[in-house]
Design a protein around this motif. Structure first.
Motif, PDB file in Angstrom:
ATOM      1  N   TRP A   1       0.864  -1.166   0.000  1.00  0.00           N
ATOM      2  CA  TRP A   1       0.000   0.000   0.000  1.00  0.00           C
ATOM      3  C   TRP A   1       0.910   1.228   0.000  1.00  0.00           C
ATOM      4  CZ3 TRP A   1      -5.122   0.583  -0.672  1.00  0.00           C
ATOM      5  CH2 TRP A   1      -5.950  -0.535  -0.484  1.00  0.00           C
TER       6      TRP A   1
ATOM      7  N   ARG B   1       0.838   5.717  -0.474  1.00  0.00           N
ATOM      8  CA  ARG B   1      -0.054   6.860  -0.415  1.00  0.00           C
ATOM      9  C   ARG B   1       0.636   8.087  -1.005  1.00  0.00           C
ATOM     10  NH1 ARG B   1      -0.435   7.900   6.167  1.00  0.00           N
ATOM     11  NH2 ARG B   1       1.698   8.681   6.483  1.00  0.00           N
ATOM     12  N   GLN B   2      -0.191   9.010  -1.440  1.00  0.00           N
ATOM     13  CA  GLN B   2       0.341  10.226  -2.044  1.00  0.00           C
ATOM     14  C   GLN B   2      -0.390  11.429  -1.480  1.00  0.00           C
ATOM     15  OE1 GLN B   2       0.232  10.288  -6.364  1.00  0.00           O
ATOM     16  NE2 GLN B   2       1.940  11.721  -6.426  1.00  0.00           N
ATOM     17  N   HIS B   3       0.366  12.298  -0.840  1.00  0.00           N
ATOM     18  CA  HIS B   3      -0.171  13.560  -0.357  1.00  0.00           C
ATOM     19  C   HIS B   3      -0.123  14.558  -1.504  1.00  0.00           C
ATOM     20  CE1 HIS B   3       1.353  11.673   3.445  1.00  0.00           C
ATOM     21  NE2 HIS B   3       0.166  12.090   3.876  1.00  0.00           N
TER      22      HIS B   3
ATOM     23  N   ARG C   1       4.703   9.518  -4.170  1.00  0.00           N
ATOM     24  CA  ARG C   1       4.124   8.384  -3.473  1.00  0.00           C
ATOM     25  C   ARG C   1       5.114   7.834  -2.457  1.00  0.00           C
ATOM     26  NH1 ARG C   1       1.627   5.411  -8.784  1.00  0.00           N
ATOM     27  NH2 ARG C   1      -0.433   6.386  -8.749  1.00  0.00           N
TER      28      ARG C   1
ATOM     29  N   ASP D   1      -2.655  11.525   7.872  1.00  0.00           N
ATOM     30  CA  ASP D   1      -2.912  10.325   7.073  1.00  0.00           C
ATOM     31  C   ASP D   1      -3.777  10.621   5.855  1.00  0.00           C
ATOM     32  OD1 ASP D   1      -3.266   8.588  10.183  1.00  0.00           O
ATOM     33  OD2 ASP D   1      -1.536   8.529   8.831  1.00  0.00           O
TER      34      ASP D   1
ATOM     35  N   ALA E   1      -4.693  11.312   2.381  1.00  0.00           N
ATOM     36  CA  ALA E   1      -3.945  11.056   1.143  1.00  0.00           C
ATOM     37  C   ALA E   1      -4.767  10.154   0.247  1.00  0.00           C
ATOM     38  CB  ALA E   1      -2.607  10.385   1.459  1.00  0.00           C
TER      39      ALA E   1
ATOM     40  N   TYR F   1      -4.682   6.606  -1.415  1.00  0.00           N
ATOM     41  CA  TYR F   1      -4.019   5.345  -1.129  1.00  0.00           C
ATOM     42  C   TYR F   1      -4.127   4.420  -2.336  1.00  0.00           C
ATOM     43  CZ  TYR F   1      -3.432   6.677   3.727  1.00  0.00           C
ATOM     44  OH  TYR F   1      -3.039   7.322   4.871  1.00  0.00           O
ATOM     45  N   TYR F   2      -2.988   3.824  -2.694  1.00  0.00           N
ATOM     46  CA  TYR F   2      -2.897   2.921  -3.832  1.00  0.00           C
ATOM     47  C   TYR F   2      -2.262   1.605  -3.388  1.00  0.00           C
ATOM     48  CZ  TYR F   2      -2.895   7.390  -6.457  1.00  0.00           C
ATOM     49  OH  TYR F   2      -3.174   8.633  -6.960  1.00  0.00           O
TER      50      TYR F   2
ATOM     51  N   GLY G   1      -6.641   4.436  -7.080  1.00  0.00           N
ATOM     52  CA  GLY G   1      -6.487   4.896  -5.714  1.00  0.00           C
ATOM     53  C   GLY G   1      -7.819   5.169  -5.032  1.00  0.00           C
TER      54      GLY G   1
END
Length: 131
Positions: free
Chosen positions: A36, A38-40, A45, A90, A92, A94-95, A124
């Motif tokens: 997993w 995530r990208q803000h 990522r 947290d 973001a 999520y992928y 995502g």
């Protein structure tokens, strides 16, 4: 075509919990380490949690350790991310993705160039932690 479909995101209050799901299609899930990420907004990522092919090994980013749990059900072709005690940081998209390199789950989650070292990225799912 190998791909993941992420789901389960939404608006969650600080301190709350949510479980994300990631359904694989087009390939045999059990043959790959999965992570997993995530990208803000405006950032690269980053690895959040990674799991070995059979689920026996896991690795977590320091920022989520003790709060998030990754698991997998290869028969259902699904990866899960249980997220507890959520914080605004947290928030973001999520992928999930599969690893293309032969390495440990720790190395996978620490990847500096996940976009080129993983594939099968889905669209995502957005998690927003806010009051």
């Amino acid at each position: 075509q190998s791909q993941f479909a992420e789901s389960g995101g939404g608006l969650v209050q600080p301190g709350g919990s949510v479980t994300l799901s990631c359904k694989a299609s087009g390939f045999s899930l059990g043959g790959y380490k999965i992570g997993w990420f995530r990208q803000h907004p405006g950032k690269e990522r980053e690895g959040v949690a990674c799991i070995s092919e059979s689920g026996g090994w896991t690795s977590y980013a320091d920022s989520v350790g003790g709060r998030f749990t990754i698991s997998r059900d290869n028969r259902k072709k699904t990866i899960y991310l249980q997220m507890n005690d959520l914080e605004p940081e947290d928030t973001a998209v999520y992928y999930c993705a599969r690893d293309l390199l032969q390495r440990s789950v720790h190395e996978m989650c620490s990847a500096t160039h996940p976009n080129s070292e993983m594939d099968s990225w889905g669209k995502g799912t957005l998690v927003t932690v806010s009051t």
